[in-house]
Design a protein around this motif. Sequence first.
Motif, PDB file in Angstrom:
ATOM      1  N   ASP A 399      40.959  40.181  39.325  1.00  0.00           N
ATOM      2  CA  ASP A 399      40.366  40.363  38.388  1.00  0.00           C
ATOM      3  C   ASP A 399      39.079  40.231  38.859  1.00  0.00           C
ATOM      4  O   ASP A 399      37.349  40.706  38.385  1.00  0.00           O
ATOM      5  CB  ASP A 399      40.604  39.340  37.365  1.00  0.00           C
ATOM      6  N   THR A 427      42.666  42.614  34.608  1.00  0.00           N
ATOM      7  CA  THR A 427      41.919  43.442  33.120  1.00  0.00           C
ATOM      8  C   THR A 427      40.182  44.437  33.614  1.00  0.00           C
ATOM      9  O   THR A 427      40.138  44.899  32.249  1.00  0.00           O
ATOM     10  CB  THR A 427      42.145  42.587  32.270  1.00  0.00           C
ATOM     11  N   SER A 558      41.221  37.951  24.840  1.00  0.00           N
ATOM     12  CA  SER A 558      40.422  38.093  26.693  1.00  0.00           C
ATOM     13  C   SER A 558      40.368  37.135  27.210  1.00  0.00           C
ATOM     14  O   SER A 558      40.345  36.390  28.100  1.00  0.00           O
ATOM     15  CB  SER A 558      39.253  38.426  26.446  1.00  0.00           C
ATOM     16  N   ARG A 582      41.314  48.483  30.772  1.00  0.00           N
ATOM     17  CA  ARG A 582      42.488  48.328  30.409  1.00  0.00           C
ATOM     18  C   ARG A 582      43.125  47.360  29.825  1.00  0.00           C
ATOM     19  O   ARG A 582      43.701  46.603  29.539  1.00  0.00           O
ATOM     20  CB  ARG A 582      42.208  47.731  32.013  1.00  0.00           C
ATOM     21  N   ARG A 586      45.822  44.334  28.823  1.00  0.00           N
ATOM     22  CA  ARG A 586      45.659  43.073  28.892  1.00  0.00           C
ATOM     23  C   ARG A 586      47.032  42.553  27.559  1.00  0.00           C
ATOM     24  O   ARG A 586      46.733  41.429  27.236  1.00  0.00           O
ATOM     25  CB  ARG A 586      44.025  43.370  27.779  1.00  0.00           C
TER      26      ARG A 586
END
Length: 611
Positions: A399, A427, A558, A582, A586
């Motif tokens: 990420d 993500t 998140s 995305r 997730r």
Amino acid sequence: MAALADHPDTPLFFGRLDRDDVDDLPLTIHVGRRHVHDENSRALVIDWRAPVSRAFYQARPSDPMSVRRRRRFGFHGGDLTAYEDEPLDQGAPLQESRILTEEIERPRTGPMRDIVATIQPDQDEIVRADLGQTVCVQGAPGTGKTAVGLHRAAYLLFTHREKLSRSGVMIVGPNRAFLSYISSVLPALGEVKVDQTTVAGILGDHSAREDTAVAAIKGDARMAPVLHRALWMHISKPEEGLLITRGVNRFRVPDHEVREMVASLRGTTRYGPGRAALAQRLAHAVLVRMEQRGESPDDRVQDAVARSKPVKQLVDQVWPRVSPQQVLFRLLSDGEFLARAAKGDLAPEERETLLWPKPPRSWKSAKWSAADAALLDELADLIERTPIIGHVVVDEAQDLSAMQLRALGRRCRTNSATVLGDLAQGTTPWSARSWEEVLRHLGFTEGAVTELTLGFRVPREVLDFAARLLSSVAPTLAAPRSLRPGAGSLSVRRTADLPQALLTAVRQAVGHEGSIGVIAADGSATTVVNTLTAEGVAHDLLGPDSSPEQRISVVPASLAKGMEYDHVVVVEPADIVEAEARGLARLYVVLTRAVTSLTVVHTRDLPAQLA
């Protein structure tokens, strides 16, 4: 015993090896989390990281490693509850270990536990990789990649204690909530002097809001040459020479000689040392002229000349002192300067996107974003060299942007790192598409990429359900497999009354042992909290820096990455998917947080891949 005083429920040992008489070591060895000896310094328990302990994890009938029998011990609350033996010298296949299975499936409460008693052979190979080797682990959910990274850090500290005690070991996680979750692992293994932080903790916690398109450009590796040019463009061509007066004598260094000095230094050193070197070269040129007149100046005279007002004025004019903030402020607020620094690396429309619509009055009043933090760090390293860390463990590395990876790579120029992640769980808009790309941005020319696909934590029924998303989020990855069948672990419930279905699922989970995570889209987390509060259900809301205290945690999607709960209730998957670009990735993360049961409650249609 004293070594485990801070963990009274931790058993002294979890295994035993009955060995052949092949060396000077005891025929029977107990393996534990720490080394334990008696008052005569006789070893009672061998640390799991010691070379002889490797056989506890690696020995098998086809290669017994001089071990006749391996014994596993089961404990509960510090009390010995069971043991089982595995004969290794008879050639018979090993039976599935009940103690091993029960330990893996044991309900979890509180922070993450160590896995020293359950490390598998392929995990052990990664843990014991040499210090000079960068290891990159592509790990599917539940394969233990995070635990492997933490245990490798503990192993390296044990094996290279003197070296790493000087240079240090750093754990880099995705957020503070994740760090809180893993915070107990290394101390339980006796390693307390390990810095555990986030990228923001390293680069500066800058949080100015910024459009994703702007952040994506700032995170691109093409920004590195742009920043390099922007810094060195602050050096100007000398228009006049240097004149030094000492007593009745005057010494002159002509402008063409000053230009030669600047040209020879430019680009061959960092910006800050270059300034200091220019002052010393100017002073040396003056000393040469002193000697030509019959004087005998020493180093003290040269230092005095280098600090003199004329030299300082010339250096400030030609090679001005600048800060990373000053350079970046000019780059983002001056379109002409940005165009010259970018050359052909950025398209005109990208340059236009980068420029501040309304620049702050000065660099001192500028509010920086998280993407700016990596740019400031790049500039800081171009000005002064970044200190090096002995070993860095980076989790959820997929990420990180290219510029963030460069920032971490600068801190482990020894090429000693453990890089962990899952491409399917990427993500961010700039998530990596390959580990070779990640290693390149880190600056590692060599790195072994290992893929862990066999899961131990997530039930097979849950993992197979989540894996339906892989064809959309990471089609090149092999589908993960789980050792745990988990029959009945998955429940998908469509309902017309979402709050009631949520409450029912939570109450059912409360009836079983273990932690409970209720995961919803970030924008829906408050609604979930209100629903539970109205019914008097005690819970915590997981925040970026929080450490939950209640058994039930409401988790914004998140923040779910890296977390594990015995029972997970996922609320409205369609909302999670629609919340970000995305979103399917997730959702894949969210669905794989359960280690005992997963309940999905929804009123809207599920994504087509899950239908």
